[in-house]
Design a protein around this motif. Structure first.
Motif, PDB file in Angstrom:
ATOM      1  N   PHE A  49       0.822  -1.210   0.000  1.00 30.39           N
ATOM      2  CA  PHE A  49       0.000   0.000   0.000  1.00 30.39           C
ATOM      3  C   PHE A  49       0.857   1.260   0.000  1.00 30.39           C
ATOM      4  CE2 PHE A  49      -3.245  -3.043   1.174  1.00 30.39           C
ATOM      5  CZ  PHE A  49      -4.363  -2.548   0.520  1.00 30.39           C
ATOM      6  N   GLY A  50       2.085   1.144   0.506  1.00 25.14           N
ATOM      7  CA  GLY A  50       2.996   2.280   0.437  1.00 25.14           C
ATOM      8  C   GLY A  50       3.366   2.618  -0.994  1.00 25.14           C
ATOM      9  N   VAL A  51       3.590   1.590  -1.819  1.00 20.55           N
ATOM     10  CA  VAL A  51       3.875   1.804  -3.237  1.00 20.55           C
ATOM     11  C   VAL A  51       2.676   2.486  -3.902  1.00 20.55           C
ATOM     12  CG1 VAL A  51       4.252   0.650  -5.451  1.00 20.55           C
ATOM     13  CG2 VAL A  51       5.520  -0.089  -3.420  1.00 20.55           C
ATOM     14  N   MET A  52       1.461   2.013  -3.576  1.00 25.00           N
ATOM     15  CA  MET A  52       0.258   2.640  -4.134  1.00 25.00           C
ATOM     16  C   MET A  52       0.162   4.105  -3.712  1.00 25.00           C
ATOM     17  SD  MET A  52      -2.724  -0.212  -3.602  1.00 25.00           S
ATOM     18  CE  MET A  52      -2.542  -1.898  -4.140  1.00 25.00           C
ATOM     19  N   ALA A  53       0.401   4.353  -2.431  1.00 26.37           N
ATOM     20  CA  ALA A  53       0.313   5.722  -1.919  1.00 26.37           C
ATOM     21  C   ALA A  53       1.349   6.622  -2.580  1.00 26.37           C
ATOM     22  CB  ALA A  53       0.495   5.723  -0.400  1.00 26.37           C
ATOM     23  N   ALA A  54       2.563   6.091  -2.768  1.00 20.09           N
ATOM     24  CA  ALA A  54       3.614   6.879  -3.412  1.00 20.09           C
ATOM     25  C   ALA A  54       3.250   7.200  -4.854  1.00 20.09           C
ATOM     26  CB  ALA A  54       4.943   6.119  -3.356  1.00 20.09           C
ATOM     27  N   ALA A  55       2.671   6.222  -5.558  1.00 18.38           N
ATOM     28  CA  ALA A  55       2.250   6.450  -6.939  1.00 18.38           C
ATOM     29  C   ALA A  55       1.157   7.514  -6.996  1.00 18.38           C
ATOM     30  CB  ALA A  55       1.752   5.148  -7.558  1.00 18.38           C
ATOM     31  N   GLY A  56       0.197   7.422  -6.069  1.00 19.61           N
ATOM     32  CA  GLY A  56      -0.873   8.410  -6.030  1.00 19.61           C
ATOM     33  C   GLY A  56      -0.357   9.799  -5.701  1.00 19.61           C
ATOM     34  N   ALA A  57       0.570   9.873  -4.745  1.00 21.47           N
ATOM     35  CA  ALA A  57       1.147  11.167  -4.370  1.00 21.47           C
ATOM     36  C   ALA A  57       1.925  11.782  -5.534  1.00 21.47           C
ATOM     37  CB  ALA A  57       2.049  10.995  -3.152  1.00 21.47           C
ATOM     38  N   THR A  58       2.599  10.922  -6.305  1.00 18.54           N
ATOM     39  CA  THR A  58       3.333  11.404  -7.479  1.00 18.54           C
ATOM     40  C   THR A  58       2.387  12.002  -8.510  1.00 18.54           C
ATOM     41  OG1 THR A  58       5.065   9.738  -7.147  1.00 18.54           O
ATOM     42  CG2 THR A  58       4.898  10.741  -9.336  1.00 18.54           C
ATOM     43  N   LEU A  59       1.278  11.290  -8.760  1.00 18.14           N
ATOM     44  CA  LEU A  59       0.275  11.805  -9.704  1.00 18.14           C
ATOM     45  C   LEU A  59      -0.323  13.115  -9.205  1.00 18.14           C
ATOM     46  CD1 LEU A  59      -1.642   8.528 -10.701  1.00 18.14           C
ATOM     47  CD2 LEU A  59       0.077   9.767 -12.025  1.00 18.14           C
ATOM     48  N   HIS A  60      -0.617  13.168  -7.903  1.00 17.47           N
ATOM     49  CA  HIS A  60      -1.180  14.384  -7.313  1.00 17.47           C
ATOM     50  C   HIS A  60      -0.201  15.548  -7.438  1.00 17.47           C
ATOM     51  CE1 HIS A  60      -3.743  16.083  -3.767  1.00 17.47           C
ATOM     52  NE2 HIS A  60      -3.891  16.751  -4.890  1.00 17.47           N
ATOM     53  N   GLY A  61       1.087  15.269  -7.145  1.00 20.32           N
ATOM     54  CA  GLY A  61       2.110  16.302  -7.270  1.00 20.32           C
ATOM     55  C   GLY A  61       2.286  16.763  -8.701  1.00 20.32           C
ATOM     56  N   LEU A  62       2.208  15.822  -9.646  1.00 19.03           N
ATOM     57  CA  LEU A  62       2.323  16.164 -11.063  1.00 19.03           C
ATOM     58  C   LEU A  62       1.163  17.049 -11.493  1.00 19.03           C
ATOM     59  CD1 LEU A  62       3.816  15.785 -13.738  1.00 19.03           C
ATOM     60  CD2 LEU A  62       2.470  13.697 -14.106  1.00 19.03           C
ATOM     61  N   ALA A  63      -0.023  16.767 -10.985  1.00 19.12           N
ATOM     62  CA  ALA A  63      -1.188  17.588 -11.318  1.00 19.12           C
ATOM     63  C   ALA A  63      -0.999  19.016 -10.818  1.00 19.12           C
ATOM     64  CB  ALA A  63      -2.448  16.971 -10.700  1.00 19.12           C
ATOM     65  N   ILE A  64      -0.471  19.154  -9.621  1.00 17.76           N
ATOM     66  CA  ILE A  64      -0.218  20.487  -9.062  1.00 17.76           C
ATOM     67  C   ILE A  64       0.831  21.223  -9.899  1.00 17.76           C
ATOM     68  CG2 ILE A  64       0.697  21.734  -7.057  1.00 17.76           C
ATOM     69  CD1 ILE A  64      -0.493  19.512  -5.304  1.00 17.76           C
ATOM     70  N   ALA A  65       1.875  20.484 -10.323  1.00 18.23           N
ATOM     71  CA  ALA A  65       2.919  21.090 -11.147  1.00 18.23           C
ATOM     72  C   ALA A  65       2.373  21.539 -12.497  1.00 18.23           C
ATOM     73  CB  ALA A  65       4.064  20.098 -11.337  1.00 18.23           C
ATOM     74  N   MET A  66       1.492  20.725 -13.094  1.00 20.90           N
ATOM     75  CA  MET A  66       0.914  21.091 -14.388  1.00 20.90           C
ATOM     76  C   MET A  66      -0.002  22.296 -14.254  1.00 20.90           C
ATOM     77  SD  MET A  66       0.100  17.581 -16.490  1.00 20.90           S
ATOM     78  CE  MET A  66      -1.111  17.006 -15.291  1.00 20.90           C
ATOM     79  N   GLU A  67      -0.658  22.406 -13.108  1.00 23.50           N
ATOM     80  CA  GLU A  67      -1.536  23.551 -12.869  1.00 23.50           C
ATOM     81  C   GLU A  67      -0.724  24.835 -12.819  1.00 23.50           C
ATOM     82  OE1 GLU A  67      -5.202  25.399 -12.310  1.00 23.50           O
ATOM     83  OE2 GLU A  67      -4.808  23.269 -12.700  1.00 23.50           O
ATOM     84  N   ALA A  68       0.480  24.730 -12.282  1.00 25.34           N
ATOM     85  CA  ALA A  68       1.332  25.921 -12.155  1.00 25.34           C
ATOM     86  C   ALA A  68       2.141  26.195 -13.428  1.00 25.34           C
ATOM     87  CB  ALA A  68       2.288  25.755 -10.972  1.00 25.34           C
ATOM     88  N   LEU A  98      -6.266  14.670 -12.988  1.00 20.89           N
ATOM     89  CA  LEU A  98      -5.150  13.931 -12.406  1.00 20.89           C
ATOM     90  C   LEU A  98      -5.017  14.182 -10.906  1.00 20.89           C
ATOM     91  CD1 LEU A  98      -3.075  11.965 -13.556  1.00 20.89           C
ATOM     92  CD2 LEU A  98      -1.436  13.853 -13.676  1.00 20.89           C
ATOM     93  N   ASP A  99      -5.403  15.373 -10.453  1.00 17.15           N
ATOM     94  CA  ASP A  99      -5.327  15.657  -9.008  1.00 17.15           C
ATOM     95  C   ASP A  99      -6.280  14.772  -8.230  1.00 17.15           C
ATOM     96  OD1 ASP A  99      -7.483  16.903 -10.218  1.00 17.15           O
ATOM     97  OD2 ASP A  99      -7.463  18.630  -8.867  1.00 17.15           O
ATOM     98  N   LEU A 100      -7.501  14.614  -8.739  1.00 14.42           N
ATOM     99  CA  LEU A 100      -8.470  13.740  -8.072  1.00 14.42           C
ATOM    100  C   LEU A 100      -8.063  12.277  -8.175  1.00 14.42           C
ATOM    101  CD1 LEU A 100     -11.830  15.370  -9.268  1.00 14.42           C
ATOM    102  CD2 LEU A 100     -10.741  15.576  -7.029  1.00 14.42           C
ATOM    103  N   LEU A 101      -7.481  11.911  -9.309  1.00 12.83           N
ATOM    104  CA  LEU A 101      -7.028  10.535  -9.501  1.00 12.83           C
ATOM    105  C   LEU A 101      -5.916  10.201  -8.516  1.00 12.83           C
ATOM    106  CD1 LEU A 101      -7.311   7.998 -11.217  1.00 12.83           C
ATOM    107  CD2 LEU A 101      -5.671   8.970 -12.821  1.00 12.83           C
ATOM    108  N   GLY A 102      -4.959  11.113  -8.366  1.00 11.01           N
ATOM    109  CA  GLY A 102      -3.875  10.892  -7.414  1.00 11.01           C
ATOM    110  C   GLY A 102      -4.374  10.845  -5.988  1.00 11.01           C
ATOM    111  N   LEU A 103      -5.269  11.765  -5.647  1.00  6.55           N
ATOM    112  CA  LEU A 103      -5.838  11.800  -4.298  1.00  6.55           C
ATOM    113  C   LEU A 103      -6.616  10.529  -3.998  1.00  6.55           C
ATOM    114  CD1 LEU A 103      -6.315  13.573  -1.752  1.00  6.55           C
ATOM    115  CD2 LEU A 103      -8.424  14.376  -2.841  1.00  6.55           C
ATOM    116  N   GLY A 104      -7.382  10.066  -4.983  1.00  7.96           N
ATOM    117  CA  GLY A 104      -8.172   8.854  -4.808  1.00  7.96           C
ATOM    118  C   GLY A 104      -7.333   7.601  -4.678  1.00  7.96           C
ATOM    119  N   LEU A 105      -6.067   7.687  -5.057  1.00  9.23           N
ATOM    120  CA  LEU A 105      -5.159   6.554  -4.913  1.00  9.23           C
ATOM    121  C   LEU A 105      -4.369   6.627  -3.616  1.00  9.23           C
ATOM    122  CD1 LEU A 105      -3.788   4.012  -5.939  1.00  9.23           C
ATOM    123  CD2 LEU A 105      -2.311   5.429  -7.380  1.00  9.23           C
TER     124      LEU A 105
END
Length: 359
Positions: A49-68, A98-105
């Motif tokens: 589940f840590g791997v899943m959480a890390a993947a989700g956090a990466t997607l969430h972070g990428l979404a924030i970066a794309m927003e900026a 992608l932000d919701l997808l990352g958060l949901g993961l």
């Protein structure tokens, strides 16, 4: 075939977790300890589940970066689409969510190990029929987050986007048939292993725990009758919902057509929809989970597992069917539920086959 192999591979770590958890319980019951194996179980569980959480956090972070940084988003679109305008149009709706997808993961994945903590387990034991000292019960409770992640992914991407993406893919009935059997057999084997086969119970003992017995003629009749009554109940529900303006969602219909439409064009496909789902889902939900999680919670999980329906009238229909099947499990056994589930799916499949204008 590749999808079938991927399904099995994704379940391998989950099989290992339940095997280790059962070994921990076996040692605890025999020697009063089992802490070493339990610790290994929880460490492996936390890693998954840590791997899943890390993947989700990466997607969430990428979404924030794309927003900026709009240029970053454009570069990612070009990279994923290969420069094709049509593919870019399909990718953009997913990137926009992608932000919701990352958060949901990452959020459910990060929450899953909390179920392994003794205080949380003791609290759950007051709500559902689990043993707070049992490693396999703790792991089973934490796996609820897998259903949450699956649903969160669907809601984040959106039914409309999923339907659009799915309509662009070709699927033949033969590959879907094999894929469905592999998925549902995997569910069934996971359930049998989960209740202690290979560790704490012999195969016949595990099947008895799951409520899988040779059905008597009366139970066969009850199963078929329950399936037919369930069809009538759901058809009435859909008619009533349509009358008040809450009909079946168009995107759900489109997505369902892609996912199972090719199976509805042949008798073997319809039989597979009934038998495979009946064996796999009933063994897992009514057989393994309901005796621990109870009727209502198991029926809710059963409905939410069917994430292709989102949160729609179709989800309510699956929840009601789950309740009916759960009542049958309480009164009879899981084998009767398998027959009822198969009869329900096959009847709906036959209606769609002979009277397609109704769907």
């Amino acid at each position: 075939m590749n999808e079938s192999v991927l399904t099995v591979l994704l379940f391998v770590p989950l099989f290992l977790v339940v095997l280790l958890a059962n070994l921990a319980d076996k040692q605890r019951l025999a020697e009063g300890s089992g802490r070493t194996i339990a610790g290994l179980t929880y460490a492996f569980h936390a890693f998954i589940f840590g791997v899943m959480a890390a993947a989700g956090a990466t997607l969430h972070g990428l979404a924030i970066a794309m927003e900026a940084n709009g240029e970053l988003k454009q570069n990612i679109v070009e990279l994923l689409s290969g420069g094709g305008a049509g593919q870019a149009e399909e990718i953009l709706p997913v990137l926009d969510r992608l932000d919701l997808l990352g958060l949901g993961l990452w959020l459910p994945a990060a929450a899953a190990p909390l179920f392994l903590l003794p205080p949380v387990r003791r609290l759950l034991a007051n709500l559902i029929q689990i043993d707070a000292r049992s490693s396999i019960h703790a792991v089973a409770a934490s796996f609820v987050m897998l259903v949450v992640i699956n649903l969160a992914f669907t809601l984040a991407v959106g039914l409309e986007t999923l339907a659009d993406l799915s309509e662009g893919t070709e699927a033949d009935g033969g590959s879907l048939l094999v894929s469905l059997w592999v998925q549902q057999i995997t569910f069934a084997v996971w359930a049998v292993v989960g209740v202690g086969w290979l560790t704490r119970r012999r195969l016949l003992q595990a099947l008895e725990r799951l409520g899988l017995v040779v059905p008597r003629p009366a139970e066969v009749a009850v199963g078929i009758g329950t399936g037919l009554v369930s069809v009538a109940v759901i058809l009435v529900l859909e008619i009533a919902a349509g009358a008040v303006g809450w009909g079946v969602d168009e995107d759900v219909q489109r997505l369902t057509e892609v996912l199972i439409g090719p199976l509805l064009g042949s008798i073997p496909g319809i039989l597979t929809l009934g038998l495979a789902a009946g064996i796999g889902e009933e063994t897992l939900f009514r057989g393994a989970l309901q005796p621990r999680f109870g009727l209502l919670f198991t029926s809710l999980l059963f409905a939410l597992l069917h994430s292709q329906y989102g949160i729609t009238i179709s989800t309510l229909a699956v929840f009601i069917v789950g309740l009916i099947l759960g009542l049958v499990r309480n009164r009879y056994n899981t084998s009767t539920c398998v027959i009822a589930h198969a009869a329900y799916n096959i009847t709906l499949g036959m209606i769609a086959y002979f009277f397609p204008q109704m769907f």
